[in-house]
Design a protein around this motif. Structure first.
Motif, PDB file in Angstrom:
ATOM      1  N   GLY A  96       0.635  -1.310  -0.134  1.00  9.93           N
ATOM      2  CA  GLY A  96       0.402   0.181   0.118  1.00  9.93           C
ATOM      3  C   GLY A  96       1.031   0.738   0.225  1.00  9.93           C
ATOM      4  O   GLY A  96       1.616   1.851   0.956  1.00  9.93           O
ATOM      5  N   VAL A  97       0.208   2.193  -0.831  1.00  8.64           N
ATOM      6  CA  VAL A  97       1.553   3.604  -1.178  1.00  8.64           C
ATOM      7  C   VAL A  97       0.495   4.426  -0.515  1.00  8.64           C
ATOM      8  O   VAL A  97      -0.871   4.207  -1.270  1.00  8.64           O
ATOM      9  N   VAL A  98       0.689   4.598   0.593  1.00 10.55           N
ATOM     10  CA  VAL A  98       0.296   6.224   0.942  1.00 10.55           C
ATOM     11  C   VAL A  98       0.481   8.050   1.326  1.00 10.55           C
ATOM     12  O   VAL A  98       1.429   7.833   0.904  1.00 10.55           O
ATOM     13  N   MET A  99      -0.593   8.434   0.362  1.00  9.36           N
ATOM     14  CA  MET A  99      -0.480   9.570  -0.195  1.00  9.36           C
ATOM     15  C   MET A  99      -0.800  11.213   0.853  1.00  9.36           C
ATOM     16  O   MET A  99      -2.174  10.241   1.416  1.00  9.36           O
ATOM     17  N   ARG A 100       0.004  11.590   1.593  1.00  7.86           N
ATOM     18  CA  ARG A 100      -1.431  12.605   1.755  1.00  7.86           C
ATOM     19  C   ARG A 100      -1.158  13.821   1.750  1.00  7.86           C
ATOM     20  O   ARG A 100      -0.472  14.552   0.477  1.00  7.86           O
ATOM     21  N   GLY A 102      -1.653  13.942  -1.872  1.00  7.60           N
ATOM     22  CA  GLY A 102      -1.641  14.126  -2.891  1.00  7.60           C
ATOM     23  C   GLY A 102       0.538  13.361  -3.429  1.00  7.60           C
ATOM     24  O   GLY A 102       0.717  13.164  -4.131  1.00  7.60           O
ATOM     25  N   LYS A 103       1.028  13.565  -1.738  1.00  8.89           N
ATOM     26  CA  LYS A 103       2.275  13.615  -1.728  1.00  8.89           C
ATOM     27  C   LYS A 103       2.631  12.033  -1.080  1.00  8.89           C
ATOM     28  O   LYS A 103       1.946  11.845   0.037  1.00  8.89           O
ATOM     29  N   TYR A 104       3.525  11.508  -1.874  1.00 10.83           N
ATOM     30  CA  TYR A 104       3.725  10.029  -0.876  1.00 10.83           C
ATOM     31  C   TYR A 104       4.573  10.230   0.729  1.00 10.83           C
ATOM     32  O   TYR A 104       4.801  10.911   1.112  1.00 10.83           O
ATOM     33  N   LEU A 105       3.691   9.399   1.322  1.00 11.38           N
ATOM     34  CA  LEU A 105       4.378   9.782   2.929  1.00 11.38           C
ATOM     35  C   LEU A 105       4.906   8.471   2.878  1.00 11.38           C
ATOM     36  O   LEU A 105       5.568   8.539   4.182  1.00 11.38           O
ATOM     37  N   ASP A 106       4.155   7.215   2.868  1.00 18.91           N
ATOM     38  CA  ASP A 106       5.007   5.759   3.677  1.00 18.91           C
ATOM     39  C   ASP A 106       4.001   4.704   2.572  1.00 18.91           C
ATOM     40  O   ASP A 106       3.478   4.412   1.209  1.00 18.91           O
ATOM     41  N   GLY A 111      -1.540  -6.773   5.153  1.00 13.64           N
ATOM     42  CA  GLY A 111      -2.419  -6.447   6.021  1.00 13.64           C
ATOM     43  C   GLY A 111      -3.160  -5.232   6.913  1.00 13.64           C
ATOM     44  O   GLY A 111      -3.320  -4.432   5.619  1.00 13.64           O
ATOM     45  N   PRO A 112      -4.023  -5.371   8.168  1.00 15.40           N
ATOM     46  CA  PRO A 112      -4.877  -4.642   7.891  1.00 15.40           C
ATOM     47  C   PRO A 112      -4.135  -3.277   8.040  1.00 15.40           C
ATOM     48  O   PRO A 112      -3.757  -3.358   9.087  1.00 15.40           O
ATOM     49  N   HIS A 113      -4.670  -1.591   7.829  1.00 14.27           N
ATOM     50  CA  HIS A 113      -3.485  -0.594   7.815  1.00 14.27           C
ATOM     51  C   HIS A 113      -5.173   0.859   8.441  1.00 14.27           C
ATOM     52  O   HIS A 113      -6.180   0.121   7.792  1.00 14.27           O
ATOM     53  N   TRP A 114      -4.609   1.382   9.465  1.00 18.75           N
ATOM     54  CA  TRP A 114      -5.844   3.109   9.438  1.00 18.75           C
ATOM     55  C   TRP A 114      -5.126   3.891   8.332  1.00 18.75           C
ATOM     56  O   TRP A 114      -3.886   4.162   8.705  1.00 18.75           O
ATOM     57  N   LEU A 115      -6.123   5.371   7.386  1.00 25.25           N
ATOM     58  CA  LEU A 115      -4.861   6.468   7.468  1.00 25.25           C
ATOM     59  C   LEU A 115      -6.230   7.148   7.836  1.00 25.25           C
ATOM     60  O   LEU A 115      -6.921   6.956   7.923  1.00 25.25           O
ATOM     61  N   ILE A 116      -5.734   8.765   8.280  1.00 25.23           N
ATOM     62  CA  ILE A 116      -7.116   9.817   8.448  1.00 25.23           C
ATOM     63  C   ILE A 116      -7.118   9.466   6.720  1.00 25.23           C
ATOM     64  O   ILE A 116      -6.977   9.773   5.715  1.00 25.23           O
ATOM     65  N   PRO A 117      -8.851   9.458   6.501  1.00 28.35           N
ATOM     66  CA  PRO A 117     -10.047   9.268   5.598  1.00 28.35           C
ATOM     67  C   PRO A 117      -9.590  10.840   4.713  1.00 28.35           C
ATOM     68  O   PRO A 117      -9.363  11.551   4.891  1.00 28.35           O
ATOM     69  N   TYR A 118     -10.242  10.352   3.586  1.00 26.05           N
ATOM     70  CA  TYR A 118     -10.470  11.452   1.960  1.00 26.05           C
ATOM     71  C   TYR A 118     -11.148  12.457   2.989  1.00 26.05           C
ATOM     72  O   TYR A 118     -11.832  12.411   3.963  1.00 26.05           O
ATOM     73  N   PRO A 119     -10.441  13.463   2.729  1.00 24.55           N
ATOM     74  CA  PRO A 119      -9.309  14.455   1.958  1.00 24.55           C
ATOM     75  C   PRO A 119      -8.307  14.176   1.905  1.00 24.55           C
ATOM     76  O   PRO A 119      -7.313  14.563   1.192  1.00 24.55           O
ATOM     77  N   THR A 122      -5.010   9.245   1.112  1.00 26.75           N
ATOM     78  CA  THR A 122      -5.001   8.167   0.471  1.00 26.75           C
ATOM     79  C   THR A 122      -4.600   7.140  -0.011  1.00 26.75           C
ATOM     80  O   THR A 122      -3.442   7.069   0.279  1.00 26.75           O
ATOM     81  N   VAL A 123      -4.916   5.912  -0.496  1.00 30.82           N
ATOM     82  CA  VAL A 123      -3.831   4.474  -0.475  1.00 30.82           C
ATOM     83  C   VAL A 123      -4.031   3.657  -1.752  1.00 30.82           C
ATOM     84  O   VAL A 123      -5.184   3.954  -2.376  1.00 30.82           O
ATOM     85  N   GLU A 124      -3.002   3.782  -2.687  1.00 33.94           N
ATOM     86  CA  GLU A 124      -3.007   3.083  -3.680  1.00 33.94           C
ATOM     87  C   GLU A 124      -2.807   1.398  -3.684  1.00 33.94           C
ATOM     88  O   GLU A 124      -1.361   1.694  -3.291  1.00 33.94           O
ATOM     89  N   LYS A 125      -2.822   0.092  -4.322  1.00 34.36           N
ATOM     90  CA  LYS A 125      -2.041  -0.531  -3.198  1.00 34.36           C
ATOM     91  C   LYS A 125      -1.408  -1.208  -4.826  1.00 34.36           C
ATOM     92  O   LYS A 125      -2.332  -0.454  -6.059  1.00 34.36           O
TER      93      LYS A 125
END
Length: 388
Positions: A96-100, A102-106, A111-119, A122-125
């Motif tokens: 999973g590529v996490v973006m905050r 639109g900028k790459y974060l992690d 496995g299961p994960h959580w991020l700050i929802p949109y907007p 976002t995550v791209e697998k």
């Protein structure tokens, strides 16, 4: 009928007043009625009643406080639903590529994960286990100015998801262009015989390493897993000539293999024979040296004895020598006492005559008494000394 039609009393649907007293609706009255309805839903006062006798036992809250509480509950539910949208699961074959914003974060693992929802985030697998395959075929010019048809298959997968998404606009196109460039450079630097015969595996390794270097340079995030090159073929116009050349090359290889096999068979035998001859020569040398040393030692011992007793030693040497010389002959020579000549007995001829005829040979003539041998040991004639 409508409220403003003739015969309808011309009443206002908002206030129930006649058309003559029509005016804009009272917003406070509308809000109050809405609050009363929401209060009834949540167990509040009934319209027109009070909180004591006519209300039955519900909540007795002012209208404004009840509305604020209702709005807060609704907002809290919406917030919980919004936060729940931040949960996501990454499959074992994915990253999973996490973006905050639109900028790459992690990059997250399976496995299961959580991020700050949109907007906000976002995550791209990205599937990192999926192998991408493409083929490349072209006619190319070799180093020795021959044309050859080359066909190969390149397989790759995503090694770095972040680079794959952000560093290169089209990684799939980049690897195809890089493959074409590397193949032309590699084939152009190789001779036709090397390409058609033993050089296919070496060319595959060179192409894979060079394409990977370009992928790392362009930061595409791709890893080249394999390069499979099909047997190179000449153009159809010269295929017969190339077939004849390949057949001649195969005949040459077969002859070389036969010669190598014969060499492997003959050389060990020759080496073994040479080793045997060398061993025999060394054994003969050791034997001759030992015999020479023994003869020298014996001569030294005889010399020492001769110096002590010359006559006896000389006589002993003479007898030993004559015994050695005459031991293989059938002739017997008797030294007759006081005779003019020696008596010769041809024993060899007598024995041969007996074997051929079967007749016993007559006994030899008697020797006169005066011719009897001396009591001393018969002395064989020293041929060498007589010759001298």
């Amino acid at each position: 009928m409508a409220w403003n039609e003739p015969g309808g009393g011309n009443k206002d649907p908002w206030s129930g007043k006649s058309g003559g007293d029509q005016g804009p609706p009272d917003l406070d009255e509308v809000v109050r009625k809405l609050q009363e309805k929401l209060g009834g839903l949540f167990g509040g006062n009934k319209p027109g009643g009070n909180g004591g006798a006519g209300g039955g036992g519900g909540f007795n809250l002012p209208g404004g406080a009840l509305a604020a509480r209702t709005v807060a509950i609704i907002i809290g539910v919406l917030v919980l639903v919004w936060l729940a949208t931040g949960l996501y699961i990454v499959a074992p074959a994915e990253r999973g590529v996490v973006m905050r914003f639109g900028k790459y974060l992690d990059t997250t693992d399976p496995g299961p994960h959580w991020l700050i929802p949109y907007p906000f985030e976002t995550v791209e697998k990205v599937n990192v286990d999926e192998v991408s395959t493409f083929s490349h075929q072209a006619a190319m010019l070799t180093k020795d100015e021959n044309i050859v048809d080359v066909e190969l298959t390149v397989q790759s997968l995503v090694q770095d998801p972040a680079q794959f998404l952000f560093q290169d606009q089209n990684p799939e196109r980049s690897i195809k262009d890089a493959t074409e460039t590397v193949v032309r450079k590699t084939i152009g630097g190789s001779k036709l015989d090397f390409i058609l015969t033993d050089g296919r595996e070496a060319i595959e390794t060179i192409i894979r390493e060079r394409v990977q270097e370009l992928m790392d340079l362009y930061k595409t995030g791709l890893k080249v897993t394999s390069v499979n090159m099909q047997p190179a073929k000449p153009p159809e116009q010269v295929k017969e000539a190339f077939d004849d050349a390949i057949k001649a090359r195969e005949d040459k290889q077969r002859s070389e293999n036969q010669a190598e096999a014969y060499s492997n068979q003959v050389l060990p035998q020759a080496r073994g024979e040479a080793a045997r001859i060398i061993a025999d020569a060394k054994a003969y040398r050791d034997k001759v040296v030992a015999e020479s040393e023994g003869e020298a030692s014996r001569f030294t011992s005889v010399l020492a004895a001769y110096l002590k007793a010359p006559e006896v030693t000389r006589e002993r040497l003479y007898l030993d020598t004559m015994q050695e010389v005459l031991s293989a002959t059938n002739k017997v020579v008797l030294d007759v006492k006081e005779g003019a000549s020696n008596l010769y007995l041809p024993l060899d001829q007598l024995m041969r005559h007996r074997q051929t005829t079967g007749v016993t040979a007559p006994p030899p003539p008697a020797v006169p008494a005066e011719a009897e041998p001396r009591p001393a040991v018969a002395r064989p004639v020293d041929r060498d000394r007589r010759a001298r």
